[in-house]
Design an enzyme around this catalytic site. Structure first.
Site, PDB file in Angstrom:
ATOM      1  N   ASP A  69      43.654  40.074  46.504  1.00 26.49           N
ATOM      2  CA  ASP A  69      43.573  39.129  45.129  1.00 26.49           C
ATOM      3  C   ASP A  69      42.712  40.167  44.131  1.00 26.49           C
ATOM      4  O   ASP A  69      42.266  40.896  44.550  1.00 26.49           O
ATOM      5  CB  ASP A  69      42.756  38.029  45.493  1.00 26.49           C
ATOM      6  CG  ASP A  69      42.952  36.891  44.789  1.00 26.49           C
ATOM      7  OD1 ASP A  69      43.711  36.973  43.556  1.00 26.49           O
ATOM      8  OD2 ASP A  69      42.454  35.623  44.826  1.00 26.49           O
ATOM      9  N   ASP A  70      42.789  39.550  42.768  1.00 23.65           N
ATOM     10  CA  ASP A  70      41.922  40.072  41.865  1.00 23.65           C
ATOM     11  C   ASP A  70      40.500  40.017  41.716  1.00 23.65           C
ATOM     12  O   ASP A  70      39.727  41.148  41.354  1.00 23.65           O
ATOM     13  CB  ASP A  70      42.507  39.485  40.373  1.00 23.65           C
ATOM     14  CG  ASP A  70      42.210  37.849  40.397  1.00 23.65           C
ATOM     15  OD1 ASP A  70      41.108  37.483  39.869  1.00 23.65           O
ATOM     16  OD2 ASP A  70      43.114  37.384  40.640  1.00 23.65           O
TER      17      ASP A  70
ATOM     18  N   GLY B   6      45.134  30.626  27.948  1.00 25.75           N
ATOM     19  CA  GLY B   6      44.417  29.411  27.873  1.00 25.75           C
ATOM     20  C   GLY B   6      45.379  28.086  28.041  1.00 25.75           C
ATOM     21  O   GLY B   6      46.420  28.041  27.568  1.00 25.75           O
TER      22      GLY B   6
ATOM     23  N   ASN C 111      39.121  34.116  19.198  1.00 26.12           N
ATOM     24  CA  ASN C 111      38.940  34.595  20.756  1.00 26.12           C
ATOM     25  C   ASN C 111      37.784  35.215  20.975  1.00 26.12           C
ATOM     26  O   ASN C 111      37.573  36.411  20.152  1.00 26.12           O
ATOM     27  CB  ASN C 111      40.149  35.250  21.328  1.00 26.12           C
ATOM     28  CG  ASN C 111      40.131  35.883  22.631  1.00 26.12           C
ATOM     29  OD1 ASN C 111      39.271  35.235  23.395  1.00 26.12           O
ATOM     30  ND2 ASN C 111      40.735  36.772  23.056  1.00 26.12           N
ATOM     31  N   GLY C 112      37.005  34.793  21.655  1.00 26.84           N
ATOM     32  CA  GLY C 112      35.606  35.267  21.936  1.00 26.84           C
ATOM     33  C   GLY C 112      34.529  34.214  22.141  1.00 26.84           C
ATOM     34  O   GLY C 112      34.673  33.018  22.348  1.00 26.84           O
TER      35      GLY C 112
ATOM     36  N   CYS D 209      29.235  35.588  32.294  1.00 29.59           N
ATOM     37  CA  CYS D 209      29.527  36.198  31.044  1.00 29.59           C
ATOM     38  C   CYS D 209      29.222  35.508  29.918  1.00 29.59           C
ATOM     39  O   CYS D 209      29.303  34.262  29.894  1.00 29.59           O
ATOM     40  CB  CYS D 209      30.976  36.508  31.154  1.00 29.59           C
ATOM     41  SG  CYS D 209      31.784  37.113  29.617  1.00 29.59           S
TER      42      CYS D 209
ATOM     43  N   CYS E 136      36.213  44.641  27.479  1.00 28.24           N
ATOM     44  CA  CYS E 136      36.091  43.865  28.469  1.00 28.24           C
ATOM     45  C   CYS E 136      36.872  44.203  29.849  1.00 28.24           C
ATOM     46  O   CYS E 136      38.014  44.286  29.751  1.00 28.24           O
ATOM     47  CB  CYS E 136      36.561  42.414  28.454  1.00 28.24           C
ATOM     48  SG  CYS E 136      36.355  41.209  29.667  1.00 28.24           S
TER      49      CYS E 136
ATOM     50  N   CYS F 216      29.380  41.150  33.838  1.00 30.21           N
ATOM     51  CA  CYS F 216      29.236  40.316  34.897  1.00 30.21           C
ATOM     52  C   CYS F 216      29.364  41.075  36.130  1.00 30.21           C
ATOM     53  O   CYS F 216      29.062  40.357  37.353  1.00 30.21           O
ATOM     54  CB  CYS F 216      30.808  39.397  34.933  1.00 30.21           C
ATOM     55  SG  CYS F 216      32.282  40.587  34.904  1.00 30.21           S
TER      56      CYS F 216
ATOM     57  N   CYS G 263      41.249  32.838  25.656  1.00 28.05           N
ATOM     58  CA  CYS G 263      42.117  32.350  24.444  1.00 28.05           C
ATOM     59  C   CYS G 263      43.086  33.465  23.888  1.00 28.05           C
ATOM     60  O   CYS G 263      43.010  34.245  24.282  1.00 28.05           O
ATOM     61  CB  CYS G 263      41.095  32.109  23.360  1.00 28.05           C
ATOM     62  SG  CYS G 263      40.112  30.655  23.366  1.00 28.05           S
TER      63      CYS G 263
ATOM     64  N   CYS H 155      32.537  47.079  28.855  1.00 24.01           N
ATOM     65  CA  CYS H 155      31.755  45.978  29.336  1.00 24.01           C
ATOM     66  C   CYS H 155      31.850  45.394  30.777  1.00 24.01           C
ATOM     67  O   CYS H 155      32.878  44.896  30.942  1.00 24.01           O
ATOM     68  CB  CYS H 155      31.790  44.793  28.219  1.00 24.01           C
ATOM     69  SG  CYS H 155      30.801  43.353  28.698  1.00 24.01           S
TER      70      CYS H 155
ATOM     71  N   TYR I 249      42.124  40.867  35.425  1.00 24.67           N
ATOM     72  CA  TYR I 249      42.530  39.318  35.657  1.00 24.67           C
ATOM     73  C   TYR I 249      43.332  38.760  34.224  1.00 24.67           C
ATOM     74  O   TYR I 249      44.331  38.156  34.308  1.00 24.67           O
ATOM     75  CB  TYR I 249      41.637  38.510  35.990  1.00 24.67           C
ATOM     76  CG  TYR I 249      42.013  37.115  36.325  1.00 24.67           C
ATOM     77  CD1 TYR I 249      42.562  36.608  37.124  1.00 24.67           C
ATOM     78  CD2 TYR I 249      41.398  35.990  35.289  1.00 24.67           C
ATOM     79  CE1 TYR I 249      43.207  35.339  37.449  1.00 24.67           C
ATOM     80  CE2 TYR I 249      41.782  34.741  35.483  1.00 24.67           C
ATOM     81  CZ  TYR I 249      42.826  34.435  36.313  1.00 24.67           C
ATOM     82  OH  TYR I 249      43.066  33.162  36.548  1.00 24.67           O
TER      83      TYR I 249
ATOM     84  N   SER J 119      48.340  37.240  40.055  1.00 27.39           N
ATOM     85  CA  SER J 119      47.473  38.207  39.534  1.00 27.39           C
ATOM     86  C   SER J 119      47.242  39.289  40.494  1.00 27.39           C
ATOM     87  O   SER J 119      47.095  40.409  40.433  1.00 27.39           O
ATOM     88  CB  SER J 119      46.117  37.734  39.118  1.00 27.39           C
ATOM     89  OG  SER J 119      45.480  36.878  40.222  1.00 27.39           O
TER      90      SER J 119
END
Length: 470
Positions: free
Chosen positions: A347-348, A28, A102-103, A384, A238, A438, A2, A435, A244, A285
């Site tokens: 790639d990312d 988004g 956002n979150g 995540c 994050c 993931c 977002c 964080c 990304y 990306s």
């Protein structure tokens, strides 16, 4: 993900909000919305679709006022339904109230259940409405918006950057761990807050700084004020913002994202060099990663894939079928560049693996002799819970598979992911302040059934000195 923005500017805000949302469109693509406040009236417009599809000159002209907020949505909590489009708008006790978020709250179900037991009715399935309900309830008790937000923050668990507009004043606050980004800027005749600094660049605004984790900012016609609501022993930024989510030209928590990605590319070469003839990014990306890999290796950078700029991010499309169908429309190999060549494709990340496999198949179809895949993140092995719609473990290609098995699944000649140690080093942050749930399966706050490394958080304003046990 977002993207959120809030602006107070004497020159009017509808067009600046529109341009800012354009700059945040990468965060988004499901829906977009703007709410503005003018002389006691809340003007609003929101729909599903991209920013350019949702707004036009006539609509923006009707969004009058010098205060406003905006949102582009990427769905995590809450279905892909029109009622979940933000901003969410309310009126109560003579006030008009609008909010964007956002979150992702990890205790939203518990909170909504508690409020339903007290008679509250929810009109959406998004956790943003839970935040709004808490603020409204506390505001009726305390009479102070700042106190209501502080009481709200004591109840919330998870990631959140929030911008709320009460009448002609904007309040912005960030979770105590700073998981989701939020920054402050100075416009020609006011101030703004936004998810990323590129929103300020789009308006010619001056970037001031990032909101600190646990900080509350108040903006009105008189200026801006700051209040530190919480202090934490560590942050939990994050890590995927750097890999990304964020635009490469954004500054996230003091670090230019492009520089991080270029360093990751250098480290990818150092960890897994390839005797190849060209380095090619998976656009867009992968661009900065491939640049760093090329610089470190001395192998020429050349685009082997050209992106259709009118196709959005496939990762954030709502279904796997749409993601797979979009690959061929989105990316077209350059036959003259890759035919007969050994290519390092950068790639990312790899999530499900289906997109990576399709891209590699396209490269071979157009004549690539070898395709070596290099990835700017470690294997994603866990979901995540904090704002990214990653699938369950069983849908993640790296879950319970070795790198060699993943390499076979995506039909690459070789595969290497950046090591976690190198990735963290590239960000410039300490491991304790990121964080990486993931990637490691260990999260910065308590999540049922998962490993966690919790942070100590203190509320420091007024009488709120309660330790929050996460």
């Amino acid at each position: 993900m977002c993207g959120i923005v809030g602006i107070v500017d004497a020159g009017g805000v509808s067009l600046p909000l529109y341009y800012a949302l354009f700059a945040l469109q990468h965060r988004g693509q499901e829906s977009a919305g703007i709410s503005t406040y003018d002389a006691g009236i809340l003007h609003k417009h929101k729909e599903q679709g991209l920013v350019a599809e949702v707004f036009n000159r006539e609509i923006l002209t009707e969004l009058t006022g010098k205060v406003g907020i905006g949102h582009v949505r990427y769905p995590t909590t809450g279905e892909n339904q029109p009622e979940n489009t933000q901003p969410l708008n309310f009126s109560f006790k003579g006030h008009v109230f609008s909010i964007v978020h956002n979150g992702n709250l990890v205790n939203s179900k518990e909170l909504s259940s508690d409020y339903e037991d007290q008679g509250h009715i929810f009109a959406t399935t998004t956790d943003t409405e839970v935040i709004a309900a808490i603020i409204a309830r506390e505001l009726t008790v305390s009479g102070s918006m700042e106190d209501a937000i502080i009481l709200c923050m004591q109840k919330l668990e998870g990631s959140y950057s929030v911008i709320a507009m009460l009448d002609g004043t904007i309040y912005a606050f960030r979770d105590p761990l700073g998981i989701k980004p939020l920054c402050i800027g100075k416009t020609d005749s006011g101030y703004m807050v936004a998810s990323e600094s590129v929103a300020m660049d789009a308006l010619g605004a001056i970037f001031i700084r990032d909101l600190k984790p646990g900080e509350l900012v108040r903006i009105d016609s008189d200026g801006i004020s700051y209040r530190q609501v919480t202090r934490s022993s560590h942050s939990a930024f994050c890590i995927f913002e750097y890999v990304y989510f964020a635009r490469s030209d954004s500054v996230i928590d003091g670090v230019l994202v492009y520089d991080v990605r270029r360093k990751i590319g250098e480290m990818l070469h150092n960890e897994a060099p390839v005797n190849a003839e060209m380095i090619s990014p998976v656009p867009d990306s992968g661009m900065a990663f491939a640049t760093g890999y090329s610089e470190a290796s001395g192998i020429p950078f050349k685009e082997g894939l050209i992106k259709n700029r009118y196709i959005g991010r496939t990762f954030i499309m709502p279904t796997q079928k749409l993601r797979e169908n979009a690959v061929r429309m989105k990316l077209n190999p350059v036959r003259g560049h890759i035919k007969g060549k050994s290519v390092v494709l950068v790639d990312d990340s790899i999530v499900r693996g289906t997109t990576s496999r399709r891209i590699i198949e396209l490269m071979r179809e157009f004549g690539a002799r070898e395709v070596h895949f290099r990835v700017g993140s470690p294997p994603i092995t866990a979901p995540c819970y904090l704002g990214v719609d990653l699938p369950t473990r069983n849908d993640l290609i790296a879950h319970n598979r070795s790198p060699g098995e993943v390499c076979s699944c995506i039909s690459a000649d070789s595969l290497h992911h950046i090591s976690l140690e190198a990735l963290i080093k590239a960000t410039g942050h300490s491991p304790e302040d990121l964080c990486c749930g993931c990637l490691t399966g260990c999260y910065p706050l308590r999540i049922s059934g998962e490993l966690s490394k919790c942070r100590d958080i203190d509320f420091v304003n007024g009488s709120y000195q309660t330790r929050l046990e996460l």
